[in-house]
Design a protein around this motif. Sequence first.
Motif, PDB file in Angstrom:
ATOM      1  N   CYS A 182       0.850  -1.195   0.000  1.00 60.03           N
ATOM      2  CA  CYS A 182       0.000   0.000   0.000  1.00 60.03           C
ATOM      3  C   CYS A 182       0.882   1.239   0.000  1.00 60.03           C
ATOM      4  O   CYS A 182       1.831   1.344   0.789  1.00 60.03           O
ATOM      5  N   SER A 183       0.562   2.197  -0.872  1.00 58.02           N
ATOM      6  CA  SER A 183       1.397   3.389  -1.008  1.00 58.02           C
ATOM      7  C   SER A 183       1.446   4.215   0.277  1.00 58.02           C
ATOM      8  O   SER A 183       2.411   4.948   0.508  1.00 58.02           O
ATOM      9  N   GLU A 184       0.424   4.099   1.117  1.00 56.53           N
ATOM     10  CA  GLU A 184       0.423   4.818   2.388  1.00 56.53           C
ATOM     11  C   GLU A 184       1.492   4.299   3.335  1.00 56.53           C
ATOM     12  O   GLU A 184       1.858   4.958   4.291  1.00 56.53           O
ATOM     13  N   ASN A 185       1.971   3.102   3.082  1.00 55.41           N
ATOM     14  CA  ASN A 185       2.953   2.469   3.962  1.00 55.41           C
ATOM     15  C   ASN A 185       4.365   2.539   3.396  1.00 55.41           C
ATOM     16  O   ASN A 185       5.226   1.737   3.767  1.00 55.41           O
ATOM     17  N   TYR A 220       3.257  -1.125  -5.991  1.00 54.68           N
ATOM     18  CA  TYR A 220       2.433  -0.375  -5.047  1.00 54.68           C
ATOM     19  C   TYR A 220       0.985  -0.273  -5.520  1.00 54.68           C
ATOM     20  O   TYR A 220       0.693  -0.315  -6.715  1.00 54.68           O
ATOM     21  N   ASP A 242      -2.798   2.047  -4.334  1.00 55.34           N
ATOM     22  CA  ASP A 242      -3.315   3.151  -3.531  1.00 55.34           C
ATOM     23  C   ASP A 242      -4.178   2.632  -2.387  1.00 55.34           C
ATOM     24  O   ASP A 242      -4.849   1.594  -2.514  1.00 55.34           O
ATOM     25  N   SER A 243      -4.180   3.377  -1.296  1.00 53.95           N
ATOM     26  CA  SER A 243      -4.942   2.958  -0.121  1.00 53.95           C
ATOM     27  C   SER A 243      -6.440   2.916  -0.400  1.00 53.95           C
ATOM     28  O   SER A 243      -7.178   2.168   0.240  1.00 53.95           O
ATOM     29  N   GLU A 244      -6.892   3.723  -1.382  1.00 52.63           N
ATOM     30  CA  GLU A 244      -8.316   3.740  -1.711  1.00 52.63           C
ATOM     31  C   GLU A 244      -8.723   2.540  -2.564  1.00 52.63           C
ATOM     32  O   GLU A 244      -9.905   2.214  -2.691  1.00 52.63           O
ATOM     33  N   ASP A 245      -7.756   1.897  -3.157  1.00 57.25           N
ATOM     34  CA  ASP A 245      -8.054   0.764  -4.037  1.00 57.25           C
ATOM     35  C   ASP A 245      -8.521  -0.451  -3.235  1.00 57.25           C
ATOM     36  O   ASP A 245      -8.052  -0.699  -2.118  1.00 57.25           O
ATOM     37  N   VAL A 282      -8.318  -4.182  -2.388  1.00 55.17           N
ATOM     38  CA  VAL A 282      -7.235  -5.161  -2.477  1.00 55.17           C
ATOM     39  C   VAL A 282      -7.748  -6.360  -3.273  1.00 55.17           C
ATOM     40  O   VAL A 282      -8.448  -7.222  -2.743  1.00 55.17           O
ATOM     41  N   LYS A 317       0.050  -4.129   4.105  1.00 56.17           N
ATOM     42  CA  LYS A 317      -0.767  -2.939   4.350  1.00 56.17           C
ATOM     43  C   LYS A 317      -0.996  -2.798   5.849  1.00 56.17           C
ATOM     44  O   LYS A 317      -1.269  -3.787   6.543  1.00 56.17           O
ATOM     45  N   ASP A 318      -0.842  -1.563   6.344  1.00 56.18           N
ATOM     46  CA  ASP A 318      -1.134  -1.255   7.752  1.00 56.18           C
ATOM     47  C   ASP A 318      -0.396  -2.182   8.723  1.00 56.18           C
ATOM     48  O   ASP A 318      -0.986  -2.769   9.638  1.00 56.18           O
TER      49      ASP A 318
END
Length: 286
Positions: free
Chosen positions: A12-15, A33, A35-38, A40, A64-65
């Motif tokens: 996840c790009s947020e990570n 990577y 996006d977090s909005e995508d 999974v 992720k997370d």
Amino acid sequence: MSRHAPIHYFVCSENLDDLHINDVTKNHTIVEYFDSEDVVDLAKFAEIVKSKPYCVQKHFIVYKDNEFCAVETDNVENTFVFSLSLENRTVLRLTTGKATIDTFIEEEKNVEDEYANPERQPGFKLCDAKGEIVPDGITFDLEIIRDPDDYEELSEEEDAEYDEDDRGSKDWVAVNYYTDDGEEDHIFGQPQYGESFECETINGIVYLKCGDGYLYINNDSYTADIFIGKKVPAKDQRIQIHYAKDGNICLTGWGDRNYVSCHWIKCSYGMIGFGGPDMMKLRLVW
């Protein structure tokens, strides 16, 4: 150069910052990577892996997370979630073909048969493997009982660092005093020598200590380390001690089944923290 094909990570790009902290690429990986909005989409990830024949085909990793998930490419419903402390060993066993997701699931099921019940025992006393009570204030060393497979699963580069004498040496719990500003010291594993510890009983609760500091969990930390601090740990920070069937000890958080493990990242560094079925057993030497 690694002798194994790289495994595919979907991160996840947020990570992204976690990649720098945890150095995901050390496992000889391909990283892609999302996006977090995508959503999974594991099936989509599986097709991407199949289109890259130079990487591991049977499994891939989603991150992720602060949670890793191993996924079987041909059956994306077959997954295994694991923590950072098990990342290196889990990924290496998958890439070398020494384990599958079903292997990890079966190992997790067998945990309760092999290790003690983590419920608190009234009147608990710290004892060595012979059953002798270790009095408060008496110092002892903590030897890490290493699984022989840990040596077999070293990477080619790490394996070259060992000589045969190292494989027969003992491993110990030590303290990392070289932490960033504002962070507490934490424990880790290393060969040859370690730190001295002791126990202190307060209101019927046995605490592990190193010097004048108490071992504790920091639930607000981004790592799964065990820290050493000056204050008596609060209930949600306590380390609980249990006995394995061979009389050696293992550790959990207070009243839960989240056992402490030691994963040997390098031949001279064992990362001690929480996660999964790969539990660390310790022998008291005093």
